[in-house]
Design an enzyme around this catalytic site. Sequence first.
Site, short mmCIF file in Angstrom:
data_model
loop_
_atom_site.label_atom_id
_atom_site.label_comp_id
_atom_site.label_asym_id
_atom_site.label_seq_id
_atom_site.Cartn_x
_atom_site.Cartn_y
_atom_site.Cartn_z
CB CYS A 8 -0.98 -0.03 1.17
SG CYS A 8 -0.21 0.00 2.80
NE ARG A 14 -4.55 1.50 1.81
CZ ARG A 14 -4.35 2.18 0.72
NH1 ARG A 14 -5.23 2.09 -0.26
NH2 ARG A 14 -3.28 2.93 0.56
CG ASP A 125 -5.04 4.98 2.94
OD1 ASP A 125 -5.09 4.51 4.10
OD2 ASP A 125 -3.99 5.41 2.43
#
Length: 152
Positions: A8, A14, A125
């Site tokens: 990420c 994440r 996100d």
Amino acid sequence: MIKVLFVCLGNICRSPMAHMVFQNMINEKGLASDFEIDSAGTEGYNEMCHAGIHRGTKEILRRKGVPFEEHYSRKIRKKDYEYFDYIVAMDAENIEDIECIVGQDKDNKIKRLLDYTNNPRNIKDPWYTGNFDETYDDVVEGCEAFFKYLNI
Ligand code: 4NP
């Protein structure tokens, strides 16, 4: 040995979530010795701070009963591209950023996690949305679909 790198932006929300969820899935299936799983980010700022997993990610992993170890963010390196069999990004911007670092995806190794599902899309996100529950559900959906794709 199947080597999987989740990627990420910051490697604190994440990708560590996907890393721990997929690792747990693999452990529960008794396949731990067949996999090497890691995660990284496309930015280096957290690496400079040696940042651990975001507390929102830790909190939801605990709540869902997913065991995890601490992970310190690191930036993806060019050699990761050769080393890992699957580079699994969270969103389309990650893919652009990964290719800036590792070069063109000549071996077709880079995909978004949710590209393995019937509903390909980005994983939002939670650093910005604050919604770790939504991210967790997407990560689980993606990890299950990715495992199915591997056909083990
Ligand atoms: P992640 O989220 O890419 O899911 O780890 C972020 C974490 C940190 C920052 C941005 C996104 N940041 O700007 O520090």
